[in-house]
Design an enzyme around this catalytic site. Structure first.
Site, PDB file in Angstrom:
ATOM      1  N   TRP A 130       0.853  -1.188   0.000  1.00  0.00           N
ATOM      2  CA  TRP A 130       0.000   0.000   0.000  1.00  0.00           C
ATOM      3  C   TRP A 130       0.896   1.249   0.000  1.00  0.00           C
ATOM      4  O   TRP A 130       1.849   1.326   0.787  1.00  0.00           O
ATOM      5  CB  TRP A 130      -0.886  -0.029   1.256  1.00  0.00           C
ATOM      6  CG  TRP A 130      -1.871   1.077   1.387  1.00  0.00           C
ATOM      7  CD1 TRP A 130      -2.634   1.634   0.407  1.00  0.00           C
ATOM      8  CD2 TRP A 130      -2.229   1.759   2.593  1.00  0.00           C
ATOM      9  NE1 TRP A 130      -3.447   2.609   0.934  1.00  0.00           N
ATOM     10  CE2 TRP A 130      -3.220   2.704   2.270  1.00  0.00           C
ATOM     11  CE3 TRP A 130      -1.814   1.658   3.928  1.00  0.00           C
ATOM     12  CZ2 TRP A 130      -3.800   3.548   3.217  1.00  0.00           C
ATOM     13  CZ3 TRP A 130      -2.385   2.484   4.874  1.00  0.00           C
ATOM     14  CH2 TRP A 130      -3.368   3.419   4.513  1.00  0.00           C
ATOM     15  N   ASP A 211      -1.264  -6.178   8.826  1.00  0.00           N
ATOM     16  CA  ASP A 211      -2.212  -5.114   8.494  1.00  0.00           C
ATOM     17  C   ASP A 211      -3.477  -5.800   7.994  1.00  0.00           C
ATOM     18  O   ASP A 211      -3.454  -6.473   6.969  1.00  0.00           O
ATOM     19  CB  ASP A 211      -1.589  -4.223   7.405  1.00  0.00           C
ATOM     20  CG  ASP A 211      -2.497  -3.060   7.029  1.00  0.00           C
ATOM     21  OD1 ASP A 211      -3.678  -3.054   7.431  1.00  0.00           O
ATOM     22  OD2 ASP A 211      -2.022  -2.156   6.319  1.00  0.00           O
ATOM     23  N   LYS A 246     -13.585  -0.424   5.958  1.00  0.00           N
ATOM     24  CA  LYS A 246     -14.238  -1.099   4.837  1.00  0.00           C
ATOM     25  C   LYS A 246     -15.316  -2.053   5.324  1.00  0.00           C
ATOM     26  O   LYS A 246     -16.416  -2.061   4.776  1.00  0.00           O
ATOM     27  CB  LYS A 246     -13.213  -1.892   4.006  1.00  0.00           C
ATOM     28  CG  LYS A 246     -11.876  -1.210   3.827  1.00  0.00           C
ATOM     29  CD  LYS A 246     -11.867  -0.154   2.768  1.00  0.00           C
ATOM     30  CE  LYS A 246     -10.754   0.822   3.040  1.00  0.00           C
ATOM     31  NZ  LYS A 246      -9.898   1.189   1.994  1.00  0.00           N
TER      32      LYS A 246
HETATM   33  C1  PLP Z   1      -3.608  -2.001   3.162  1.00  0.00           C
HETATM   34  C2  PLP Z   1      -4.305  -0.946   3.939  1.00  0.00           C
HETATM   35  N1  PLP Z   1      -3.974  -0.758   5.209  1.00  0.00           N
HETATM   36  C3  PLP Z   1      -4.569   0.161   5.968  1.00  0.00           C
HETATM   37  C4  PLP Z   1      -5.544   0.979   5.457  1.00  0.00           C
HETATM   38  C5  PLP Z   1      -6.096   2.021   6.377  1.00  0.00           C
HETATM   39  O1  PLP Z   1      -7.409   2.247   6.415  1.00  0.00           O
HETATM   40  P1  PLP Z   1      -8.067   3.386   7.289  1.00  0.00           P
HETATM   41  O2  PLP Z   1      -7.014   4.235   7.895  1.00  0.00           O
HETATM   42  O3  PLP Z   1      -8.926   4.128   6.347  1.00  0.00           O
HETATM   43  O4  PLP Z   1      -8.846   2.657   8.341  1.00  0.00           O
HETATM   44  C6  PLP Z   1      -5.924   0.847   4.106  1.00  0.00           C
HETATM   45  C7  PLP Z   1      -6.930   1.716   3.513  1.00  0.00           C
HETATM   46  O5  PLP Z   1      -7.082   1.862   2.338  1.00  0.00           O
HETATM   47  C8  PLP Z   1      -5.281  -0.150   3.346  1.00  0.00           C
HETATM   48  O6  PLP Z   1      -5.601  -0.345   2.054  1.00  0.00           O
END
Ligand code: PLP
Length: 400
Positions: A130, A211, A246
């Protein structure tokens, strides 16, 4: 103080949102931003969330400070989801969970915790990973490396190369894994491969950092926690950054948690106190609304069942879109094999296009993807798939 600062380019995904919004073409498609969409292209609030919010509004009596751990019942419920109610990890008191602002907040707290605890520790992340991992960990002062993960030629996992790289890691190394629905490539280890990875982690002694931002989007809630549970059982220590953005569709409420598994209760208590100290110096304490809503859902049999159904509907819709897209492409005059779309999971896949082809999709067809050609599969629907496939065929046929 600020005279020398230059304006930084905005995040590429935010640029895509703006360009798509300004595009007058009624057939335009935004495949960039990573949010779930329904058949009408909306990202609705889940019914279980609407119901729980009503209960919350009717029953809440104060907005006073929560304290550093956040909503304690939410933390316990997340621990149960991740590690399994009644699991050995929980009953032995080895885990502490602290609510954070989103999964991103959890990752940042994890990085800060590592810096406090073992400043020289270095992070190893899958290639690719990511994009925000690449900004976040160095931003917290960590040295970051990558290990082989995605085979772009065959759209598969480079399992052997990955295992060779992990065999080189040892105590003092932190290895980042995506528990499911890898962002950006959509490829995950299968259950047997996770077992081999957990064996190597326990043998080599590196610390896994998992993660889990798409729990429930790949195979199911329990199944998607497999990596977390194997590492917890086999390794003395483990860090988990979880997100409810999500799977509860609560993106903007910023709900997530950091869980740390240690060797025993004493260590878990100590780690939790360090996390509180870290967050107190940063954002003081996490926001209340989202976790209070999820607390209500997870402690109410009917709402919990409704959440499971709504999550399953999102998961199966994405799976259906993947199958349909891959079948429709196979039946079109596109010669290239896109069957990987139905083998991969979660919202993301790489189309394997060049930067020039991505640009042509955008300029000639108003189809917006990020430059790497990562697409959000959830953004497809019955009305836009054919248009997309026509555009893709034209771009692939005429490389000009
Ligand atoms: C791989 C991954 N980790 C962590 C996140 C973090 O999500 P959030 O901070 O929106 O809860 C995302 C969001 O797109 C993600 O794709």
């Amino acid at each position: 103080m600020f005279d020398h600062l230059k304006t930084l380019p905005s995040d590429p995904i935010l640029g895509i949102i703006a360009a798509h919004a300004a595009d007058p073409n009624p057939k335009k498609i935004d495949l960039g931003i990573g949010v779930y969409r329904d058949e009408s292209g909306n990202t609705p609030i889940l019914e279980c969330v609407v119901a729980a919010e009503k209960i919350l509004i009717a029953t809440q009596t104060t907005k006073t400070y929560l304290g550093p751990p956040g909503v304690a019942r939410f933390n316990r419920a997340m621990t149960g989801l991740l590690f399994g109610e009644g699991s050995d990890t929980i009953s032995r008191g080895r885990v502490c969970t602290v609510q954070t602002p989103g999964g991103t907040g959890a990752l940042r707290v994890a990085a800060d915790l590592i810096k406090v605890s073992k400043p020289e520790a270095e992070l190893w992340a899958p290639d690719p990973t990511w994009a925000n991992h690449e900004a976040l960990f160095p931003g917290a002062g960590m040295v970051m490396h990558s290990y082989p993960y995605f085979d772009a030629t065959h759209s598969n996992l480079r399992f052997d190369a990955m295992m060779d790289a992990l065999q080189q890691r040892g105590p003092g190394d932190v290895v980042l894994f995506h528990a499911c629905c890898h962002n950006p490539c959509g490829v995950s280890p299968d259950p047997e491969q996770w077992q081999v990875i957990a064996d190597v982690a326990s043998k080599r002694g590196f610390t896994p950092l998992v993660d889990i931002a798409y729990m429930g989007f790949e195979r199911g809630v329990e199944e998607d926690c497999l990596a977390v549970r194997l590492f917890a059982e086999q390794c003395p220590e483990l860090i988990v950054a979880s997100s409810c953005s999500k799977n509860f569709a609560m993106y903007r409420e910023r709900v997530g948690a950091i869980s740390v598994v240690t060797q025993n209760t004493d260590r878990a208590v100590a780690v939790e106190s360090v996390i509180h100290n870290i967050t107190r110096k940063n954002y003081s304490m996490p926001p209340a609304h989202g976790p209070a809503v999820i607390d209500i859902i997870l402690h109410d049999d009917e709402l919990r069942a409704r959440w499971r159904t709504e999550l399953e509907n999102m998961r199966s819709r994405i799976k259906g879109l993947r199958d349909t897209l891959s079948e429709m492409i196979a039946a079109s005059d596109i010669q290239r094999d896109f069957s990987f779309l139905s083998r991969q999971s979660g919202m993301f896949s790489f189309l394997g296009l060049t930067a020039g082809q991505v640009q042509r999709l955008r300029d000639e067809f108003s189809i917006y993807t990020v430059n790497s050609s990562r697409v959000n599969v959830a953004a497809f629907n019955q009305h836009n798939m054919e248009y997309f496939i026509n555009g893709l065929a034209r771009v692939l046929k005429n490389q000009g």
